[in-house]
Design an enzyme around this catalytic site. Structure first.
Site, PDB file in Angstrom:
ATOM      1  N   THR A 201       0.889  -1.142   0.000  1.00 49.51           N
ATOM      2  CA  THR A 201       0.000   0.000   0.000  1.00 49.51           C
ATOM      3  C   THR A 201       0.930   1.194   0.000  1.00 49.51           C
ATOM      4  OG1 THR A 201      -1.744  -1.142   1.244  1.00 49.51           O
ATOM      5  CG2 THR A 201      -1.710   1.244   1.414  1.00 49.51           C
ATOM      6  N   ARG A 229     -13.968  -6.685  -2.683  1.00 50.02           N
ATOM      7  CA  ARG A 229     -13.263  -6.710  -1.397  1.00 50.02           C
ATOM      8  C   ARG A 229     -12.787  -5.295  -1.041  1.00 50.02           C
ATOM      9  NH1 ARG A 229      -7.683  -5.559   0.548  1.00 50.02           N
ATOM     10  NH2 ARG A 229      -7.447  -6.764   2.470  1.00 50.02           N
ATOM     11  N   GLY A 231     -10.429  -3.252   1.815  1.00 47.24           N
ATOM     12  CA  GLY A 231      -9.422  -3.423   2.851  1.00 47.24           C
ATOM     13  C   GLY A 231      -9.421  -2.287   3.849  1.00 47.24           C
ATOM     14  N   ASP A 232      -8.305  -2.130   4.532  1.00 48.29           N
ATOM     15  CA  ASP A 232      -8.204  -1.104   5.577  1.00 48.29           C
ATOM     16  C   ASP A 232      -7.923   0.284   5.032  1.00 48.29           C
ATOM     17  OD1 ASP A 232      -4.956  -0.481   6.172  1.00 48.29           O
ATOM     18  OD2 ASP A 232      -5.399  -2.327   5.125  1.00 48.29           O
ATOM     19  N   THR A 251      -0.181  -0.081   6.804  1.00 45.62           N
ATOM     20  CA  THR A 251      -0.021  -0.985   5.674  1.00 45.62           C
ATOM     21  C   THR A 251       0.164  -2.403   6.195  1.00 45.62           C
ATOM     22  OG1 THR A 251       1.403  -1.566   3.797  1.00 45.62           O
ATOM     23  CG2 THR A 251       2.461  -0.456   5.643  1.00 45.62           C
ATOM     24  N   GLU A 253      -1.594  -6.480   6.554  1.00 40.73           N
ATOM     25  CA  GLU A 253      -2.750  -7.370   6.455  1.00 40.73           C
ATOM     26  C   GLU A 253      -4.009  -6.578   6.792  1.00 40.73           C
ATOM     27  OE1 GLU A 253      -4.623 -11.246   8.692  1.00 40.73           O
ATOM     28  OE2 GLU A 253      -2.457 -10.897   8.864  1.00 40.73           O
ATOM     29  N   GLY A 254      -4.743  -6.208   5.751  1.00 44.04           N
ATOM     30  CA  GLY A 254      -5.865  -5.304   5.920  1.00 44.04           C
ATOM     31  C   GLY A 254      -6.894  -5.784   6.910  1.00 44.04           C
TER      32      GLY A 254
END
Length: 331
Positions: A201, A229, A231-232, A251, A253-254
């Site tokens: 990211t 999907r 993510g964070d 950044t 593992e979302g």
């Protein structure tokens, strides 16, 4: 007048066997983008303008997973997401499912500045971008030949592929090994096996000379991810946060970052536990991720910079008004 500071990242969780030329390429891009931010801060630009400009540059370069060069969905398309936050009044804007907007971070800022909302996604975000006159391109602009090859490998291995920058030959070997081993000792995300852990990211956190903070984060997500999907990165408080105390971009593992509301937690432990910036970052990396992997960059409202990660490496750079400047990958 306060002291300005800037931190940037290009993703946490770097394959230790990443070829040297790839490492040098990444560091050159980071150094160039960091210098853009430094020059803007020296000229008196506000933090919000700086984070947008730096992340736009990162989105334009295909080296990292945002904008051009974004990871591909299982359908072979690009679905990008981004967020931006102004520490003054905690204003924010975010977008998801963007497929034709050249610079998603600028669309996120338009959502914040020009709409009554904080978050737009998919068709609504695309329509708003066109209403605002933002530059749009065909989805093929974001797709690189290398990424098409990586998606093919990921599909053949029936897995989510993270580090799509590793040359194809090396990735084939890694996938073959992962397919043999992940059932017993491989990594998992939300309980499901994955092969190579190196999510990417881009992000930027800034405090300007007036003491105002801002943060922005942008990504293409995971290679071979399911369509739709999220993510964070576009989630305020998870991947991005800014307030009077600090600005943070995450950044990694979302899904783990979302569960831990990681970016907001850095500010929370500063506020409620009274920790200084680096200690707050270290605490959140160690205590809030459970079994997840992630990295954090942050600046304080008083001009400090900090970073932390619990995986192998993080592409990062930082600079402060007193002349300190650093670009790195490993510990």
């Amino acid at each position: 007048m306060g002291r300005w500071a800037i931190a940037i990242h290009g993703g946490a969780g770097v394959d230790p066997n990443l070829p040297e030329y790839r490492q040098e390429e990444a560091k050159r891009v980071l150094a160039r983008c960091l210098q853009i931010g430094v020059d803007l801060l020296r000229s008196g630009s506000p933090a919000l303008d700086v984070v947008e400009a730096v992340v736009r540059e990162l989105e334009t370069d295909p080296c990292f997973n945002s904008g051009r060069g974004s990871a591909l969905t299982c359908a072979g398309t690009v679905e990008m997401e981004a967020s931006i936050m102004d520490g003054r009044g905690r204003r924010c804007g975010a977008v998801s499912g963007v497929s034709t907007v050249k610079n998603p971070v600028s669309l996120a800022r338009r959502v914040m500045d020009k709409s009554p909302h904080s978050y737009l996604a998919f068709g609504g975000a695309e329509d708003f971008a066109r209403d605002q006159g933002l530059e749009v391109v065909d989805n093929s602009y974001f797709i690189t030949e290398e990424n098409v090859g990586m998606l093919k490998l990921a599909k053949e291995a029936n897995t989510i592929l993270f580090d799509y920058r590793i040359p194809l030959a090396d990735t084939c070997s890694a996938l073959a090994a992962a397919s043999e081993n992940h059932a017993s000792n491989g990594m998992v995300m939300n309980g499901l096996p994955i092969s190579i852990y190196a999510p990417e990211t881009v992000g930027c956190a800034v405090v300007d000379s007036n003491g105002f903070t801002a943060a922005a984060t942008s990504t293409g997500g995971l290679m071979n991810k399911m369509t739709g999907r999220i993510g964070d990165s576009p989630l305020i408080g998870a991947g991005t946060y800014a307030c009077n105390l600090c600005a943070v971009s995450c950044t990694g593992e979302g899904e783990a970052i979302i569960r831990s509301t990681l970016a907001r937690d850095v500010a929370a432990v500063m506020e409620y536990k009274g920790l200084p910036l680096q200690e707050a970052v270290d605490f959140c990396v160690k205590e809030r991720l459970d079994e997840g992997f992630a990295g954090i960059i942050a600046v304080s409202g008083t001009g400090e910079v900090a970073y932390g990660f619990n995986c192998t490496g993080m592409f990062r750079g930082c600079a402060t008004e007193d002349g300190f400047m650093e670009v790195g990958i490993w510990e």
